[in-house]
Design an enzyme around this catalytic site. Structure first.
Site, PDB file in Angstrom:
ATOM      1  N   ASN A  10     -18.033  22.141  16.486  1.00 18.76           N
ATOM      2  CA  ASN A  10     -19.136  21.420  17.122  1.00 18.76           C
ATOM      3  C   ASN A  10     -18.637  20.068  17.660  1.00 18.76           C
ATOM      4  O   ASN A  10     -18.319  19.157  16.902  1.00 18.76           O
ATOM      5  CB  ASN A  10     -20.247  21.223  16.069  1.00 18.76           C
ATOM      6  N   HIS A  12     -20.235  17.752  19.275  1.00 22.72           N
ATOM      7  CA  HIS A  12     -21.142  16.629  19.023  1.00 22.72           C
ATOM      8  C   HIS A  12     -20.841  16.008  17.660  1.00 22.72           C
ATOM      9  O   HIS A  12     -20.790  14.797  17.509  1.00 22.72           O
ATOM     10  CB  HIS A  12     -22.606  17.088  19.037  1.00 22.72           C
ATOM     11  N   ASP A  69     -22.084  20.499   6.381  1.00 19.89           N
ATOM     12  CA  ASP A  69     -23.170  21.397   6.713  1.00 19.89           C
ATOM     13  C   ASP A  69     -24.453  20.575   6.650  1.00 19.89           C
ATOM     14  O   ASP A  69     -24.623  19.748   5.749  1.00 19.89           O
ATOM     15  CB  ASP A  69     -23.248  22.596   5.759  1.00 19.89           C
TER      16      ASP A  69
HETATM   17  P1  IMP Z   1     -24.684  23.060  11.012  1.00 24.31           P
HETATM   18  O1  IMP Z   1     -24.399  21.945  10.082  1.00 24.31           O
HETATM   19  O2  IMP Z   1     -23.677  23.066  12.136  1.00 24.31           O
HETATM   20  O3  IMP Z   1     -24.829  24.387  10.349  1.00 24.31           O
HETATM   21  O4  IMP Z   1     -26.047  22.688  11.733  1.00 24.31           O
HETATM   22  C1  IMP Z   1     -27.260  23.292  11.419  1.00 24.31           C
HETATM   23  C2  IMP Z   1     -28.278  23.083  12.512  1.00 24.31           C
HETATM   24  O5  IMP Z   1     -28.777  21.756  12.447  1.00 24.31           O
HETATM   25  C3  IMP Z   1     -27.785  23.288  13.936  1.00 24.31           C
HETATM   26  O6  IMP Z   1     -28.807  23.886  14.693  1.00 24.31           O
HETATM   27  C4  IMP Z   1     -27.529  21.905  14.426  1.00 24.31           C
HETATM   28  O7  IMP Z   1     -27.712  21.804  15.811  1.00 24.31           O
HETATM   29  C5  IMP Z   1     -28.572  21.112  13.672  1.00 24.31           C
HETATM   30  N1  IMP Z   1     -28.065  19.754  13.402  1.00 24.31           N
HETATM   31  C6  IMP Z   1     -26.979  19.436  12.652  1.00 24.31           C
HETATM   32  N2  IMP Z   1     -26.824  18.109  12.638  1.00 24.31           N
HETATM   33  C7  IMP Z   1     -27.825  17.602  13.417  1.00 24.31           C
HETATM   34  C8  IMP Z   1     -28.168  16.269  13.800  1.00 24.31           C
HETATM   35  O8  IMP Z   1     -27.511  15.276  13.459  1.00 24.31           O
HETATM   36  N3  IMP Z   1     -29.246  16.150  14.579  1.00 24.31           N
HETATM   37  C9  IMP Z   1     -30.003  17.212  14.991  1.00 24.31           C
HETATM   38  N4  IMP Z   1     -29.715  18.465  14.692  1.00 24.31           N
HETATM   39  C10 IMP Z   1     -28.620  18.649  13.892  1.00 24.31           C
END
Ligand code: IMP
Length: 194
Positions: A10, A12, A69
């Site tokens: 990711n 971002h 996560d």
């Molecule tokens: P993961 O940690 O990559 O599994 O993210 C889980 C979900 O939460 C994904 O849909 C991400 O886009 C969202 N997400 C993770 N971090 C953020 C954040 O800082 N802001 C908004 N959405 C987030």
């Protein structure tokens, strides 16, 4: 300088974490390693997923690494989507699909309280260590702002009048779940919390 792999694809997240870490520790991205495969993420908790992602890369490259996560827990939805935040609207869904589903489920709900929670798993010399951060706020009824990623346009942190997607990266990092967890990781890596 200390080098460490960040186990994520990711971009971002990589940008946010690099901004917090600055030049204190050198972050090696999966791109730099030529690692393009999806990392398995099949746990039932944020902690399990962070561990699974970090362990997958540690076992493959044998170098210290960390993974995060994150989940969005919404009070009126019994803390959903939580650990399933990425796949909330289905497999291979977009950020927009997830937001649409969230706004739909929240329609007419007066309790808009929610929190983002991040768990980071560091694997250092084969040993695991965990760092957590949370940010409380509310879910809006429509999208605000274009910055950030994921659920940022529909989350206003407590004490603020704008969504995460209206803030600069620096502002978001100061108060965000990931910013808080990352600063704990950095303090540990730099020996301040050892
Ligand atoms: P993961 O940690 O990559 O599994 O993210 C889980 C979900 O939460 C994904 O849909 C991400 O886009 C969202 N997400 C993770 N971090 C953020 C954040 O800082 N802001 C908004 N959405 C987030």
């Amino acid at each position: 300088m200390r080098e460490i792999i960040f186990a994520t694809h990711n971009k971002h997240k990589t940008a946010e974490i690099q901004q917090v870490i600055n030049d204190k520790v050198k972050i090696i991205s999966l791109d730099a390693l030529g690692e393009s495969k999806d990392i398995p993420e099949t746990g039932d908790t944020l902690k399990e997923n962070a561990q699974q992602k970090a362990a997958y890369i540690y076992e493959k490259y044998g170098k210290d690494c960390f993974a995060d996560d994150t989940g969005l827990e919404v009070e009126a939805l019994d803390n959903r989507p939580g650990v399933y935040s990425a796949r909330y609207a289905g497999e291979k869904c977009s950020f927009d699909d997830n937001i649409d589903k969230l706004l739909e489920e929240m329609e007419g709900k007066t309790n808009r309280k929610a929190r983002f929670r991040t768990v980071i798993c560091l694997i250092e010399g084969g040993k695991e260590k965990y760092f957590e951060g949370e940010c409380r706020g509310v879910i809006t009824t429509e999208r605000y702002g274009k910055k950030g990623f994921g659920y940022d346009p529909v989350f206003i942190p407590d004490g603020y009048g704008e969504s995460f997607a209206e803030m600069s990266g620096e502002e978001k990092n100061k108060i965000s779940h990931r910013g808080i967890a990352t600063r704990k990781l950095i303090n540990y890596l730099l020996g301040k919390d050892k």
